[in-house]
Design an enzyme around this catalytic site. Sequence first.
Site, PDB file in Angstrom:
ATOM      1  N   HIS A 234       0.781  -0.936  -0.027  1.00  0.00           N
ATOM      2  CA  HIS A 234      -0.300  -0.358   0.311  1.00  0.00           C
ATOM      3  C   HIS A 234       1.015   1.705   0.315  1.00  0.00           C
ATOM      4  O   HIS A 234       0.031   1.859  -0.017  1.00  0.00           O
ATOM      5  CB  HIS A 234      -0.875  -0.019   1.955  1.00  0.00           C
ATOM      6  CG  HIS A 234      -1.999  -1.710   0.359  1.00  0.00           C
ATOM      7  ND1 HIS A 234      -2.601  -1.424   0.437  1.00  0.00           N
ATOM      8  CD2 HIS A 234      -1.839  -2.110   2.075  1.00  0.00           C
ATOM      9  CE1 HIS A 234      -3.640  -1.764   0.222  1.00  0.00           C
ATOM     10  NE2 HIS A 234      -3.409  -2.477   1.817  1.00  0.00           N
ATOM     11  N   ARG A 291      -6.886  16.311  -0.763  1.00  0.00           N
ATOM     12  CA  ARG A 291      -5.412  17.215  -0.513  1.00  0.00           C
ATOM     13  C   ARG A 291      -5.006  16.766  -1.532  1.00  0.00           C
ATOM     14  O   ARG A 291      -4.922  16.241  -2.388  1.00  0.00           O
ATOM     15  CB  ARG A 291      -4.939  15.917   0.931  1.00  0.00           C
ATOM     16  CG  ARG A 291      -4.502  14.957   0.241  1.00  0.00           C
ATOM     17  CD  ARG A 291      -3.404  13.945   0.394  1.00  0.00           C
ATOM     18  NE  ARG A 291      -3.270  12.342   0.572  1.00  0.00           N
ATOM     19  CZ  ARG A 291      -3.868  11.529   0.204  1.00  0.00           C
ATOM     20  NH1 ARG A 291      -5.074  11.315   1.158  1.00  0.00           N
ATOM     21  NH2 ARG A 291      -2.984  10.100  -0.084  1.00  0.00           N
TER      22      ARG A 291
HETATM   23  C1  MV4 Z   1      -9.779  -2.987  -3.522  1.00  0.00           C
HETATM   24  C2  MV4 Z   1      -9.485  -4.050  -3.994  1.00  0.00           C
HETATM   25  C3  MV4 Z   1     -10.272  -4.940  -4.740  1.00  0.00           C
HETATM   26  N1  MV4 Z   1     -11.390  -4.803  -4.743  1.00  0.00           N
HETATM   27  N2  MV4 Z   1     -11.696  -3.037  -3.731  1.00  0.00           N
HETATM   28  C4  MV4 Z   1      -6.622  -1.110  -1.083  1.00  0.00           C
HETATM   29  C5  MV4 Z   1      -6.397   0.456  -0.710  1.00  0.00           C
HETATM   30  C6  MV4 Z   1      -7.880   0.641  -0.266  1.00  0.00           C
HETATM   31  N3  MV4 Z   1      -7.981   2.221  -1.650  1.00  0.00           N
HETATM   32  C7  MV4 Z   1      -8.821   0.177  -1.214  1.00  0.00           C
HETATM   33  N4  MV4 Z   1      -7.810  -0.910  -1.936  1.00  0.00           N
HETATM   34  C8  MV4 Z   1      -8.134  -2.165  -2.771  1.00  0.00           C
HETATM   35  N5  MV4 Z   1     -10.221  -2.106  -2.473  1.00  0.00           N
HETATM   36  C9  MV4 Z   1     -12.584  -3.818  -4.693  1.00  0.00           C
HETATM   37  N6  MV4 Z   1     -13.107  -4.285  -4.022  1.00  0.00           N
HETATM   38  C10 MV4 Z   1      -7.794  -3.815  -4.046  1.00  0.00           C
HETATM   39  C11 MV4 Z   1      -7.386  -2.657  -3.238  1.00  0.00           C
HETATM   40  C12 MV4 Z   1      -6.182  -3.154  -3.352  1.00  0.00           C
HETATM   41  C13 MV4 Z   1      -5.159  -1.886  -4.251  1.00  0.00           C
HETATM   42  C14 MV4 Z   1      -5.701  -0.644  -4.567  1.00  0.00           C
HETATM   43  C15 MV4 Z   1      -5.324   0.001  -4.965  1.00  0.00           C
HETATM   44  C16 MV4 Z   1      -3.629   0.012  -4.991  1.00  0.00           C
HETATM   45  C17 MV4 Z   1      -3.115  -1.113  -3.986  1.00  0.00           C
HETATM   46  C18 MV4 Z   1      -3.721  -2.128  -4.013  1.00  0.00           C
HETATM   47  C19 MV4 Z   1      -3.670  -3.028  -3.067  1.00  0.00           C
HETATM   48  C20 MV4 Z   1      -3.612  -4.017  -2.575  1.00  0.00           C
HETATM   49  C21 MV4 Z   1      -5.454  -3.970  -2.523  1.00  0.00           C
END
Ligand code: MV4
Length: 482
Positions: A234, A291
């Site tokens: 992340h 932001r």
């Molecule tokens: C998700 C996802 C897959 N499916 N939602 C990670 C942090 C938060 N901002 C939302 N995130 C995610 N939400 C659904 N329904 C996968 C992630 C996620 C992710 C998203 C963006 C950038 C990196 C990530 C790494 C792991 C999981």
Amino acid sequence: MRKILVANRGEIAIRVMKTAKKMGIKTVAVFSEADRNAPHVRFADEAVCIGPPPSNQSYLLGDKIIEVAKSIGADGIHPGYGFLSENANFAEAVEKNGLVFIGPKSKAIRIMGSKLAAKEAVKAYDIPMVPGVDEAVTDVAYAEKIAKEIGFPVLIKASAGGGGKGMRIVEDETQMAEQMERAISEAESAFGDGAVFVEKYVTSPRHIEIQVLADTHGNVLHFFERECSIQRRHQKVVEEAPSSVLTPEIRAKMGEAAVNVARSCDYVGAGTVEFLLDADKNFYFLEMNTRLQVEHPVTEWITGVDLVEQQIKIARGEAVSFKQDDLKITGHALELRVYAEDPLDDFLPSIGTLEVYQPPQGNNIRVDDGFEEGMEIPIYYDPMISKLITYGKTRSEAITEMIHAIDSYKVKGIETTLPFGKFVCEHEAFRSGNFDTHFVKNYYNKELLEANYEEEAMVAAKLALQCYLKEKTILKTPASDY
Ligand code: MV4
């Protein structure tokens, strides 16, 4: 606005002050005892110490910072990113004290700080969202019923969450009870809010975000996308604009959706709307960051707009002077976050002194940093030491430029993620654009990086040998051969 206090440190404090100076506005730095000799302090016209090194005794002291701003005659406060930037109570307190918060209104910060409130707010608009529930779930049986309807795997998310905290993947119904319990208790201890909800888990997504700007006259514009899929636990590592996978049609649709998300909370200022893009290029609204983001420079480079200048103008009540159709993407920009972490040792923080620190220079290179040679990296704050940004007419040129910039970036005394950045830029999956958020997990291990070093050592050894042999023939000339 004659004088701005920047409630931050490091590269972003300097970044904000540069634009303020360009606009003829005086700048005030605040600093902790650990940052007494930091460049952001010297860069400012005035500087005030606000407390001991830990951020909860310095950079997070909203009331103290407001007092400093008033006593020194500042009329606005720019929060940068992190620290107080998304603290609705701080934004409100700044305004109550007769100062301008250079950012959105507290109402928008509050709505977007809660994922459930955000979902509720955007309901009035036609924004695509991941299938799931849009209310807090506490009942395991209900969560199981929802999961069966939308199909496993599902993701349990904390409403107050961010940066992946409080997220739990549930592969099948046998795990639901356990994961719910964990997610709720994690959310409670991390955010003081145990509200969680359930969404379909998008298994191979790309993380694409849209920069928006809204003024107080009802104008809301978008500045295209940033691709932020290359991240590790992340933490973003490489960002770029534009994304190599968006078609003009999808870009326009996402831009329009982002503008509507901003409208849904009466947004003012610079903000970013995050989306997931699935393997079939469907996009889904995730959240809005209220932001200026770390990676804003790539957007500045491809659009030619100084986003901090726009933030300040909007905070002064001015209307944005251009229209959506005036904005065009020109070229391609990449950003590498350079962290004081050791990529060969599980990215552990690398502490120490910058014995050598020489950032690269060039027309197609921008380095935003807040350190100088000889400085110690304080252990109290974020380990990011700089942002290395490169530009090219094409994506491939920007990548080549990045590799050259990494090679000519001289840092000694600490380990950095520069070699890791080079690994990413040289990787076939990155170069072809065929990657998702699992890139680092799928392709990186330290042995590959070590192999790179060995290869480089071999090239260096061969060059040295060539040099030696050449010199030996020169030395064999009769004059010196006695
Ligand atoms: C998700 C996802 C897959 N499916 N939602 C990670 C942090 C938060 N901002 C939302 N995130 C995610 N939400 C659904 N329904 C996968 C992630 C996620 C992710 C998203 C963006 C950038 C990196 C990530 C790494 C792991 C999981």
